[in-house]
Structure formats: structure tokens, C-alpha cells
Scaffold this motif. Structure first.
Motif, short mmCIF file in Angstrom:
data_model
loop_
_atom_site.label_atom_id
_atom_site.label_comp_id
_atom_site.label_asym_id
_atom_site.label_seq_id
_atom_site.Cartn_x
_atom_site.Cartn_y
_atom_site.Cartn_z
N LEU A 178 14.18 13.18 -55.36
CA LEU A 178 13.43 11.96 -55.68
C LEU A 178 13.50 11.64 -57.16
O LEU A 178 13.57 10.47 -57.56
CB LEU A 178 11.98 12.11 -55.25
CG LEU A 178 11.70 12.22 -53.75
CD1 LEU A 178 10.21 12.47 -53.51
CD2 LEU A 178 12.14 10.98 -52.99
N ALA A 179 13.50 12.66 -57.99
CA ALA A 179 13.46 12.45 -59.44
C ALA A 179 14.82 12.08 -60.02
O ALA A 179 14.88 11.42 -61.06
CB ALA A 179 12.93 13.71 -60.14
N THR A 180 15.91 12.47 -59.37
CA THR A 180 17.22 12.35 -60.01
C THR A 180 18.21 11.44 -59.31
O THR A 180 19.17 10.99 -59.92
CB THR A 180 17.87 13.74 -60.15
OG1 THR A 180 18.03 14.33 -58.84
CG2 THR A 180 17.02 14.66 -61.01
N GLU A 181 18.03 11.18 -58.03
CA GLU A 181 18.99 10.35 -57.31
C GLU A 181 18.70 8.88 -57.57
O GLU A 181 17.57 8.40 -57.35
CB GLU A 181 18.92 10.64 -55.80
CG GLU A 181 19.91 9.87 -54.98
CD GLU A 181 21.35 10.19 -55.38
OE1 GLU A 181 22.14 9.24 -55.52
OE2 GLU A 181 21.67 11.39 -55.54
N PRO A 182 19.66 8.09 -58.06
CA PRO A 182 19.41 6.68 -58.38
C PRO A 182 18.85 5.85 -57.23
O PRO A 182 18.21 4.83 -57.47
CB PRO A 182 20.79 6.18 -58.82
CG PRO A 182 21.46 7.39 -59.38
CD PRO A 182 21.01 8.52 -58.51
N ALA A 183 19.08 6.28 -55.99
CA ALA A 183 18.54 5.53 -54.85
C ALA A 183 17.03 5.41 -54.92
O ALA A 183 16.44 4.46 -54.37
CB ALA A 183 18.95 6.20 -53.53
N GLN A 202 16.64 9.57 -48.37
CA GLN A 202 17.57 8.68 -49.07
C GLN A 202 18.12 7.59 -48.15
O GLN A 202 18.05 6.39 -48.46
CB GLN A 202 18.71 9.53 -49.63
CG GLN A 202 19.49 8.89 -50.75
CD GLN A 202 20.30 9.95 -51.49
OE1 GLN A 202 19.91 11.11 -51.58
NE2 GLN A 202 21.44 9.55 -52.01
N GLU A 203 18.69 7.98 -47.00
CA GLU A 203 19.26 6.99 -46.09
C GLU A 203 18.19 6.04 -45.56
O GLU A 203 18.42 4.82 -45.43
CB GLU A 203 19.96 7.68 -44.93
CG GLU A 203 21.17 8.49 -45.32
CD GLU A 203 21.66 9.35 -44.18
OE1 GLU A 203 21.34 9.04 -43.00
OE2 GLU A 203 22.36 10.34 -44.44
#
Length: 842
Positions: free
Chosen positions: A610-615, A560-561
Motif C-alpha cells: 500500500l505504501a509503495t505501489e503507485p496504484a 491492487q487489481e
């Protein structure tokens, strides 16, 4: 998208001098230290001479600057004239990253050490050293750096390289990172202390969460941090966060005397992300998760016919499914093509399925059917399988041939990466379905300090099947890492020429790569990838962490980061990324490092984020690397995850199994023989022991000291050695596996089967999934006398059982059977990685 909006230091502000920052990128004196004598001989002191040392610069590997074969220790020295008006100011040295560890000296005095010789590298993180006490403002000063390179690239290889009194120049984002966990409604805080150095005492992290009023924290945590701990993960549960809500996290590392480490109190500001949705004409489409959006749904009547339109919001893959009550799928023609869609029937559900790559915009389906049922169209990512054909390194896992992948892999992917030459009929059938073959290609110059010419690179790529055979729709090149500017210039020019080659027209170039966004020499290459519409296959191979929170933070940090960082320079990069995760769960190359952790749960956690985080909204594709390093169970599991998240569009986790396995204690003998009942054949014939490099030779990756400890049994001719313990928390009727890795120490240098026997009493064995398989160490895992020509040999065992009660008894002995040793008396058999976890049968 998770927006990191601001970064500030809350220390008391001091008036800045006229020249608050000195750039130190150039002018370094450099010499290798192959015998590690530099410190003894005083190379860190002001009186030492460096007149005959080479001159090199920071921001490049020393391999690119005349030292291609240097590994191990080397030294940097540089004089610095510090302005007189720095008197009374706090000053820090900043190094963008040093490969792999280093010790810093200022005016002959040790400042701090960063990283170590085995487990903790600082090659991927900026370092900040407080040099206030040792600098002499208004005078000439000496900086000296003893650098240790584990292998490969070495030195001060990333900028910035500076000394400053300006807190705005400090890369504090490398110390404290905050990410959202959208589904869990949490704010995660990852604190990485590697970049602040090793020389510190036990301390306490004071972490505060604010929303709105910064004088009144919503929550606070005080976390004791022993000196040995390098990373800290923690989280805050949020109360009904809304789109755009701003949160502040404040972190101070308080030392025993009450001072703050390096004088810095760090604040991060994070906005709660908006739920992903399409805009414009596509605003009404139903988004299931980051990967899947519903485009079309139709109830097929018994005699249904007709044309039906749908909108596709981006150029990419769609999934078409027809669940009917007949033996033949409906006749469906996409966009007026001359032939109807060729269905692939799902072997598990019986549903007729197809995947096609289509342009953005309006599309049409002409449907004819004599059966009733449901027809759906959804967006899906590029779902890649790497490689076909491929065979596992552990032969007992079976053969990943066309029959196997047709059942367990092909229903869940749309793109195959070819290794070698697939059979013509397999290739043609796959192409007729509208799915893609990608040809693998090498990267000339990858392992050479001498850059190739563009001609040399182009000749290799132009001869690849992707450029010579129409059946292939692209080429994937392995792999673009931290090479020099001359290398990237040649690769960029060759890629541009390949684009203009008639045989490659309309095809896609994929670059397997690391974190290129922070590698300056690759800047033109990255931009050319974007300009030509090509893609990055971003390698993100995550290793297990000791707790679920730490695992979640690792996903935040490394996926993510890092994506947010890449987006800072390339805002649209997600639509050009194929996220490359790692099967990497079986010897001889495995990131399944900890037998107390369920690696398949860890895989589920990565897919779920990966599937759920808006990033990750807009991410183009996903794959796992590589099938040869996967056991057959995890290979199936990975593609079930693809089905769950990337085709079905689910948001909930696929498994509710715990991350930490609850079944046995001390499975890797980290605590000696604690938790095990020991029945030694003779005094001292069962002992805890260790050997440096044991885990690396086993296949654990990256190199770590965890796994160097083991149980050692010295075989007796009289009776077997035996250790045992109860297996807890079983679900009756469910399958479980027991794995272990062992070697006969006297025979390690040659192929042999280590004689160890797994027994599970009070359960039902399932022999069809049990095996004993000797294997050699990985060609790249060299240690001591062992290398690619002379490997070490180990034995992987797996025993699968069906639980008949909530507990069972596990025993491990060094006799082949109750009445026969099966090997010579006096032999020492070492083993560890005793992993007991649920087994997912086909």
C-alpha cells in the motif's frame, strides 16, 4: 498508477454470425432443492417439467426474488434458441458470478462444475464454460444449473449472463491478472482457474513475457498445474523498467492432448507505472511514499520565534513533530488559532507530536521556543483505530484500556471509532488535540430479506451520537454488502437526509463495505457517497497463503487489481477510501490460518504494498479491524506498521523475518505425525486424527478444511503421552512464542481447560507472556450441534521463551506436570496449530 490497457484473445478469429451474443439475464425457471434430489430425478434433462417453477432473473440474489430463506441446493433452467448461423462456431456461456458453486448442464449433458461444497467459491469470479460441443444451432436448447449456496446470498447474483461466440464478451480479466511490484521491479501474473471449471486433467500453463516485439518473448515459463490446483502465481523480474514501458503477458493452458483449455489463449497488456508526485504548485514537495509527503522542516534555534508557511497538497491529515531538548514542547499556533497545538508526547521516543486535519493550500505556523531542536510537518493518511473501548475475546491478552492504547496505539492514529460511550475526559482530551472520534452505527435491514424504509433507517442514524453530540466528527456504518435495489434505495435516501440534519452538518459518513464497484444495485449509493464528500471503509481481509509468492499475488489480486477495477468506474475513488485490513489473528475469528506462516510478516507485506505501489497513490486512510480479534502482540505490531509506513514514510519493509517460518516441521499435522518424535504412553495413544468442522469451530476464517486434522492423545494414568521435535534457526537472545489450540473431545460442548503442556528445553522461559486460556467458538461459526447458544470449547496456549542457542527442543505432553495427569485417564485431547515464531514484546 498501474494501467491495464488492453485485453485480447489470440485464438484464430472466425467470422462472427449476425447475432453473436444472446442475453440470458431474464426468463430463468427456478426451484429450491432442499433434499438434493434434482439430479437423481433428472431436473437437468430436456424431458423434465419446470412448468410449476418460479420465474426469476440473473443479476440478483434469489433471496430478493421470493426465496429469502433458501440455502443449500437449488436449480435454474432456461431454454435458448441458438441461431442457425452459429453452426461451426465456438460458443461460451458466461456467468458474472454464482454464489457459491454450481454444475452446468446443456441439453441434459454435464458441461462442467465450478467451485465446491467447502473451500472454493465462485461467488466472486466470472465463469466461462465452453458449450460448443453440446449446443444445437438452429434449434431450441436447454441450459440447467444446479447451484449450491453455502449460506447467505445465493444464485446467479451477478451479470453478465449470456451465451456468445464473440471473444470480446469473455471476462478474461478474471482468469489472468497482471500487476506491477514497483519496489521489487517485478511483473506479477495471477492465474485463477476457478472460472474455467473443475473438470479438467493435469495440464501445463505456458506463460510468455513480451516487450515491444510480440514475436520474441523476453522470458517464458512452463508451469505444470495438477487438476486440483485452482490458482497459480508467478512473476517476471524486469530489467530497469521505465515509466510507460509496455509489457505483454500471454497465457495458454495446454491440456495433455495439446489443445488449449476452452480454446482461449489470453493476452494482458500492462504499462509500468510512473512514480507518484504532486502537480501544480505542489510539484516540488518531497514524496516519501504513497502516504507521506514532507511539507515543512525547520531547525528551531535556542530562542527561535516567527511565522512559517507551508503548502498542503490535499485536504487531509498532517503530522507535526517537534524533537527538542526540553521537557516542554515549543509553542506552535496553526493558522492563527486561539490556542497553541496540544502535544502528545511519544512514549517511545519522547518527541512531541500532533495530528490535525487541514484543508488543501497554504498554512501558517507561529512558533515560539526556548529550546533547540527540529520541527517537521508531513502529510499522513487517516489512521483509524477500531474500536475504543474494546476488549479481546481471549482474556489472557489483557485489557485494551486507555492506559494500554495511550502507550501502544494512540501515538500512531488520528481517528478513534467509538464502540459504546468513551469516558468524557478521554473524548475531550482527544478532541483538544485536534484528532477525531467517529461513532459506530448499525445498518437497518442488513440481515433481512425485507428492505427497510428510508424512515426506519434515518431514525436509527439520526439518534446516533454522531448526529446528536458535537464531540463526534462522523459516523461509520456496518456494513454495505450485496443487498438488493430496494435496500440500497432506502439507505441512499436515509444518508441524504442525514446529510441535511443540522446535528450532522460538517461531519463525515463512512460506509464499511465490500467490493461495491461490481454490485449494480449500489450504483446510486456509491455516487451519492462521492457527491457528498463521504468515504468508503473498504473491507479487505486477506488470509495467509502457503508461500510468499502466493501471498504477494493475493495482495495483488485482492488489493491492487480490485482497486484498479473500482477506479475504472470511479477514477477518484482512492481519495475516498479507507483501506480496512484485518487484525483477525486470534481466536475465535482468525485469518492466521497456517502455523507455518508468520502472520505479522504477512501484515508487513500488505502495508508495504500500500505504501509503495503507485496504484495506491492518493489512498485516503487505513485501519485494521477489529481490536477484539487481535492478540496484544499483533495489536502493537499493526500500529508500529502504521508508524513505520504512514507517519515515518518508510519504503523498506519493517521486518526482514521470513514469511515461511523455519523453526519446526508439520506444525498443523497435515502430514500426520511426520517430523515429530512420538513417545506414546500406550499402544495407539498418540495418533493423527481429524474431525470435520474442527478448524471452523477453532475460529479459522473463512471456513476451510485445513485445520480439521490434528494430533490426538488418549490420556494414560501410568505416564504422559509426549511428542517432540527440535526447533531450528533460532537467534540467541531473541524472544519466540509457541502457540497451540486444543480441546478435550469428550468435553468439547462445555467450558474446560484442555490439559496439555508445552515445554521448551534448552531455552529460557518468559512466564509473564505465557498463558492457558479456554474460549468458546465464535457465535457465527456454527457446525453440527454447535451454535451461538451451544458453543464448542477450545483452549489457546502460548509459551514464550528466550533463545539461548540456535536450537532448542519442543515437547508437548498431555499431563499437567511430570508427576500428575491433571485430568482423567481415557480422555482424548486433540490439538494442532503449533506455531513457533518470533515474539515482539512491548
Amino acid at each position: 498508477m498501474n494501467l491495464i490497457l488492453a485485453l485480447s484473445v489470440l485464438s484464430v478469429a472466425l467470422a462472427q454470425p449476425a447475432q453473436p451474443t444472446l442475453d440470458l439475464a431474464t426468463g430463468w425457471r427456478f426451484t429450491p432443492d432442499p433434499d438434493h434430489v434434482g439430479l437423481r430425478d433428472g431436473w437437468h434433462t430436456v424431458s423434465a417439467s419446470d412448468g410449476d417453477w418460479a420465474t426469476i432473473q440473473a443479476g440478483q440474489r434469489w433471496e430478493e426474488q421470493g426465496f429469502p430463506d433458501v440455502d443449500g441446493y437449488a436449480w435454474y433452467r432456461r431454454g435458448v434458441d441458438v441461431p442457425a448461423d452459429w453452426q461451426g462456431m465456438r460458443a461460451w456461456l458466461v456467468l458474472g458470478a454464482v454464489n457459491d458453486a454450481f454444475t452446468l448442464y446443456c441439453n441434459g449433458v454435464r458441461v462442467n462444475a465450478f467451485g465446491d461444497a467447502t473451500d472454493n467459491t465462485v461467488a466472486d469470479i466470472a465463469a466461462i464454460a465452453d458449450v460448443t460441443a453440446l449446443l444445437k444451432p438452429g434449434e431450441a436448447n436447454l441450459l440447467a444449473i444446479e447451484c449450491l449456496d453455502w449460506g447467505g446470498s445465493g444464485g446467479l447474483w451477478r451479470i453478465p449472463c449470456l451465451i456468445t461466440t464473440d471473444t470480446a464478451q469473455l471476462p478474461l480479466a478474471s482468469v489472468v491478472a497482471c500487476t506491477t511490484e514497483y519496489e521489487a521491479r517485478k511483473l506479477s501474473v495471477n492465474i485463477d482457474l476457478r472460472g474455467l471449471g473443475n473438470d479438467r486433467a493435469d495440464m501445463t500453463l505456458h506463460v510468455s513475457l513480451f516487450k515491444g516485439d510480440k514475436d520474441k518473448p523476453r522470458a517464458e515459463q512452463d508451469v505444470p498445474v495438477p487438476a486440483i490446483v485452482k490458482r497459480v502465481a508467478l512473476g517476471f523480474d524486469l530489467d530497469k523498467p521505465d515509466n510507460g514501458d509496455i509489457y505483454h503477458v500471454r497465457v495458454a493452458a495446454v491440456q495433455p492432448e495439446g489443445t488449449v483449455l476452452t480454446g482461449l489463449t489470453i493476452e494482458r497488456e500492462v504499462a509500468w507505472p510512473k512514480a507518484p508526485r504532486w502537480g501544480g504548485d505542489y510539484a516540488e514537495l518531497k514524496v516519501r511514499n504513497n502516504f507521506v509527503t514532507e511539507l515543512f522542516h525547520l531547525r528551531i534555534e535556542d530562542v527561535g520565534t516567527g511565522d512559517h508557511g507551508f503548502l498542503n497538497p490535499r485536504a487531509g491529515w498532517i503530522f507535526i513533530s517537534a524533537a527538542t531538548d526540553g521537557e516542554e514542547g515549543p509553542q506552535v499556533v496553526l493558522d492563527g488559532e486561539t490556542s497553541p497545538i496540544l502535544w502528545r508526547r511519544n512514549p517511545a521516543s519522547g518527541v512531541f507530536e500532533a495530528m490535525r486535519y487541514v484543508a488543501e493550500g497554504k498554512h501558517n505556523l507561529a512558533i515560539a521556543s526556548t529550546n533547540s531542536g527540529e520541527l517537521e510537518v508531513r502529510t499522513v493518511p487517516e489512521l483509524m483505530y477500531c474500536y475504543y473501548p474494546a476488549a479481546p475475546h481471549i482474556k489472557a491478552f489483557g485489557t485494551y484500556d486507555w492506559a494500554y492504547v495511550s502507550k501502544h496505539v494512540l501515538p500512531h492514529v488520528n481517528t478513534l471509532i467509538a464502540s459504546g460511550s468513551p469516558a468524557a475526559e478521554e473524548l475531550e482530551r482527544w478532541r483538544q488535540e485536534g484528532r477525531a472520534w467517529i461513532s459506530n452505527a448499525s445498518l437497518p435491514g442488513l440481515s433481512s430479506p425485507q428492505a427497510p424504509t428510508a424512515d426506519q433507517v434515518y431514525e436509527v442514524w439520526a439518534a446516533n451520537p454522531a448526529a446528536t453530540q458535537a464531540q463526534f466528527s462522523g459516523m461509520i456504518v456496518d456494513e454495505f454488502l450485496s443487498a438488493g435495489a430496494d435496500h440500497y434505495r432506502a439507505w441512499t435516501d436515509a444518508m441524504a437526509r442525514l446529510h441535511d440534519t443540522p446535528g450532522f452538518a460538517g461531519k463525515t459518513f463512512y460506509a464499511w463495505c465490500g467490493d461495491l464497484y461490481e454490485h449494480a444495485p449500489s450504483a446510486e449509493f456509491r455516487q451519492r457517497i462521492a457527491d457528498l464528500g463521504y468515504r468508503f471503509a473498504w473491507e479487505k481481509y486477506l488470509q495467509e497463503e502457503p508461500s510468499e509468492l502466493a501471498a504477494s499475488q493475493s495482495i495483488s489480486r485482492q488489493l491492487q487489481e480490485d482497486l484498479v477495477s473500482w477506479q475504472a468506474s470511479m477514477p477518484d475513488v482512492a481519495q475516498r477510501l479507507v483501506m480496512t485490513l484485518g487484525y483477525l489473528c486470534a481466536p475465535p475469528e482468525s485469518q492466521n490460518l497456517n502455523p507455518a506462516v508468520d502472520y505479522q510478516v504477512f501484515m508487513d507485506m500488505q502495508f508495504h504494498r500500500l505504501a509503495t505501489e503507485p496504484a495506491f497513490w492518493g489512498l485516503f486512510g487505513i485501519m485494521e479491524y477489529s481490536a477484539s480479534y487481535a492478540d496484544e502482540e499483533s495489536l502493537r505490531w499493526a500500529h508500529q506498521l502504521m508508524r513505520h509506513y504512514c507517519i515515518e514514510g518508510k519504503r523498506e519493509r519493517m521486518t526482514s523475518d521470513p514469511y515461511i517460518l523455519p523453526h519446526i516441521q508439520n506444525p498443523d499435522f497435515l502430514s500426520g505425525l511426520d517430523g515429530w518424535q512420538v513417545e506414546a504412553a500406550a499402544e495407539g495413544s498418540i495418533v493423527p486424527d481429524a474431525m470435520e468442522g474442527f478448524s471452523w469451530l477453532q475460529g479459522r476464517y473463512p471456513e476451510t478444511s485445513a485445520g480439521n486434522q490434528f494430533c490426538r492423545m488418549t490420556r494414560s494414568a501410568e505416564r504422559p503421552n509426549r511428542i517432540s521435535q527440535a526447533i531450528q534457526a533460532l537467534q540467541p537472545g531473541r524472544l519466540y512464542s509457541v502457540k497451540l489450540i486444543g480441546s478435550t473431545l469428550e468435553l468439547m460442548e462445555r467450558e474446560h481447560e484442555a490439559v496439555l503442556r508445552i515445554q521448551v528445553e534448552g531455552a529460557e522461559a518468559v512466564p509473564e507472556f505465557c498463558f492457558i486460556n479456554p474460549y468458546p467458538s465464535n457465535y457465527a461459526h456454527e457446525f453440527g450441534p454447535y451454535n451461538r447458544e451451544h458453543p464448542a470449547w477450545f483452549t489457546l496456549q502460548r509459551y514464550v521463551f528466550r533463545a539461548t542457542a540456535e536450537t532448542a527442543q519442543l515437547a508437548i505432553t498431555d499431563w499437567a506436570a511430570n508427576d500428575t495427569p491433571g485430568a482423567g485417564a481415557g480422555q482424548n485431547t486433540a490439538f494442532n496449530f503449533v506455531e513457533v515464531q518470533p515474539f515482539h514484546a512491548p
